[in-house]
Design a protein around this motif. Structure first.
Motif, PDB file in Angstrom:
ATOM      1  N   GLY A 110       0.800  -1.224   0.000  1.00 25.81           N
ATOM      2  CA  GLY A 110       0.000   0.000   0.000  1.00 25.81           C
ATOM      3  C   GLY A 110       0.832   1.272   0.000  1.00 25.81           C
ATOM      4  O   GLY A 110       0.313   2.375   0.121  1.00 25.81           O
ATOM      5  N   ARG A 111       2.164   1.127  -0.167  1.00 26.63           N
ATOM      6  CA  ARG A 111       3.030   2.315  -0.188  1.00 26.63           C
ATOM      7  C   ARG A 111       3.146   2.849  -1.619  1.00 26.63           C
ATOM      8  O   ARG A 111       3.104   2.086  -2.582  1.00 26.63           O
ATOM      9  N   ILE A 112       3.310   4.157  -1.751  1.00 25.07           N
ATOM     10  CA  ILE A 112       3.307   4.810  -3.071  1.00 25.07           C
ATOM     11  C   ILE A 112       4.558   4.464  -3.869  1.00 25.07           C
ATOM     12  O   ILE A 112       5.684   4.561  -3.360  1.00 25.07           O
ATOM     13  N   LYS A 113       4.356   4.082  -5.135  1.00 27.17           N
ATOM     14  CA  LYS A 113       5.506   3.776  -5.992  1.00 27.17           C
ATOM     15  C   LYS A 113       6.156   5.067  -6.484  1.00 27.17           C
ATOM     16  O   LYS A 113       5.470   5.945  -7.012  1.00 27.17           O
ATOM     17  N   VAL A 114       7.477   5.146  -6.326  1.00 25.29           N
ATOM     18  CA  VAL A 114       8.211   6.336  -6.776  1.00 25.29           C
ATOM     19  C   VAL A 114       9.378   5.898  -7.658  1.00 25.29           C
ATOM     20  O   VAL A 114       9.819   4.753  -7.590  1.00 25.29           O
ATOM     21  N   ASN A 115       9.875   6.821  -8.479  1.00 24.02           N
ATOM     22  CA  ASN A 115      11.056   6.519  -9.287  1.00 24.02           C
ATOM     23  C   ASN A 115      12.325   6.943  -8.542  1.00 24.02           C
ATOM     24  O   ASN A 115      12.252   7.338  -7.367  1.00 24.02           O
TER      25      ASN A 115
END
Length: 399
Positions: free
Chosen positions: A280-285
């Motif tokens: 549930g954690r936000i995907k980041v680059n």
């Protein structure tokens, strides 16, 4: 171009009136760190939005289970944290898919922004983090809990992660006459963390050496009947004399049970609109931009970047986002986030504990006490919010 955004009647100072608006969603450790960096030279109109009207110094909160009035050290006014920008109290209902606006409960219009940093963090059942939105409601909860702790002779702590261990350390120190039992499903403590074996072993040995503490490893407690009592009151402890039975059939008599079984990421505001991983954690680059968004970033516990440690958000992630928002504004190239070190300072009461420092060095009581155990970074954190712990300033002013 002039930036005229509706920020719920909250206005930064005139220096930033026409500057790009950066919305910081969540005013915890990471949010405050990035907000201060972007605010310091008036290049941006920084707005922090948080559901509480105070900063919660939750690293120090567990001591309030034992020490009268300690929670006051953990409730820090936001009034002076920004020099130019503003802090708004509100509950964020939804973050837009493009990261360009948020919807706030009770507000008709969405709040627009040029840049956004999502730092909603994670929550932990009381007493590690309080859910109250108003600072004045916090002390009563703690004095009630201290009465319950005082009245109990046998205290059980379930969960041998950092919070459970730290709680055991505080209880053991301040209530040397009570007997405390730590029950943990893992075969060693801290087993769900990225910390090294040496830190785990040293910490276990230190807890086992506390005179009034018994440690039971590799056992779980069936507490389905307790579960209903917890949910109703949303606190993470249950009072009342009872006998717990562990998965190995061992019986533990107790008057008070604390549940310290892990954090939950605060995902409500973004779970439907932003890309998230299986936790549930936000995907980041690599630039810490949210996948699919050019001007929105995420840091700390709510972002899918390694272990959940506040210091990583403050010291390693916030500076990268600060650089990158400034680079985007100037149409320059961005910097990549390099994973910070896995380290942890884990107090066991005010006089001791163990710490894993960068490079895997593990140190014991003296250094841990010097670094953190004494006042649990309280005065230091007040300083980070431009406040003096001895003389809180509740009015913004002073500009």
């Amino acid at each position: 171009t002039a930036h005229h955004h509706n920020t719920m009647g909250s206005r930064g100072s005139k220096e930033v009136k026409d500057k790009p608006v950066v919305l910081i969603v969540g005013g915890g450790y990471g949010g405050v760190a990035i907000a201060k960096m972007l605010d310091k030279d008036a290049a941006f109109n920084v707005v922090i939005i948080d559901r509480k009207n105070y900063f919660l110094h939750n690293m120090a909160l567990l001591r309030a289970t034992c020490v009268e009035g300690w929670e006051q050290k953990c409730i820090i006014p936001y009034t002076k944290v920004l020099k130019y920008g503003s802090v708004v109290q509100g509950e964020v209902e939804a973050i837009a898919k493009d990261g360009k606006s948020i919807k706030v409960y009770g507000e008709e219009k969405e709040i627009q922004c040029d840049y956004m940093v999502v730092c909603t963090g994670s929550s932990y059942a009381f007493p590690a983090k309080v859910a109250g939105v108003d600072a004045t409601s916090v002390p009563a909860k703690y004095s009630k809990m201290r009465q319950d702790v005082n009245a109990a002779e046998n205290i059980t702590v379930i969960g041998g992660g950092a919070v459970g261990l730290e709680l055991v350390g505080e209880l053991s120190h301040y209530y040397s006459k009570k007997s405390i039992t730590l029950i943990h499903t893992g075969e060693t403590v801290l087993n769900n963390t990225a910390l090294g074996d040496k830190m785990k072993a040293k910490t276990l040995a230190a807890v086992q050496a506390l005179p009034n503490v018994k440690v039971m490893l590799g056992e779980r407690v069936e507490f389905s009947e307790l579960q209903s009592e917890i949910k109703e009151s949303s606190v993470s402890y249950v009072e009342g004399k009872r006998e717990l039975t562990t998965s190995k059939g061992n019986k533990v008599g107790t008057d008070l049970v604390f549940f310290c079984t892990g954090t939950k990421t605060n995902t409500k505001s973004f779970k439907d609109n932003l890309p998230v991983d299986e936790e549930g954690r936000i995907k980041v680059n690599e630039h810490l931009q949210i996948e699919g968004c050019k001007t929105a970033f995420a840091l700390g516990d709510c972002a899918a970047i390694g272990p959940k440690f506040a210091y990583l958000a403050m010291k390693f992630q916030a500076p990268v986002i600060n650089k990158n928002i400034r680079a985007l504004e100037k149409k320059k190239g961005m910097s990549a986030y390099k994973k910070g070190p896995t380290m942890m300072v884990l107090p066991l009461g005010p006089n001791g504990g163990n710490s894993q420092l960068p490079m895997g060095i593990v140190v014991g009581n003296f250094l841990t006490r010097t670094i953190k155990s004494g006042d649990l970074f309280s005065s230091n954190t007040w300083g980070e919010l431009n406040q003096d712990i001895a003389n809180p300033q509740l009015k913004k002013g002073g500009l």
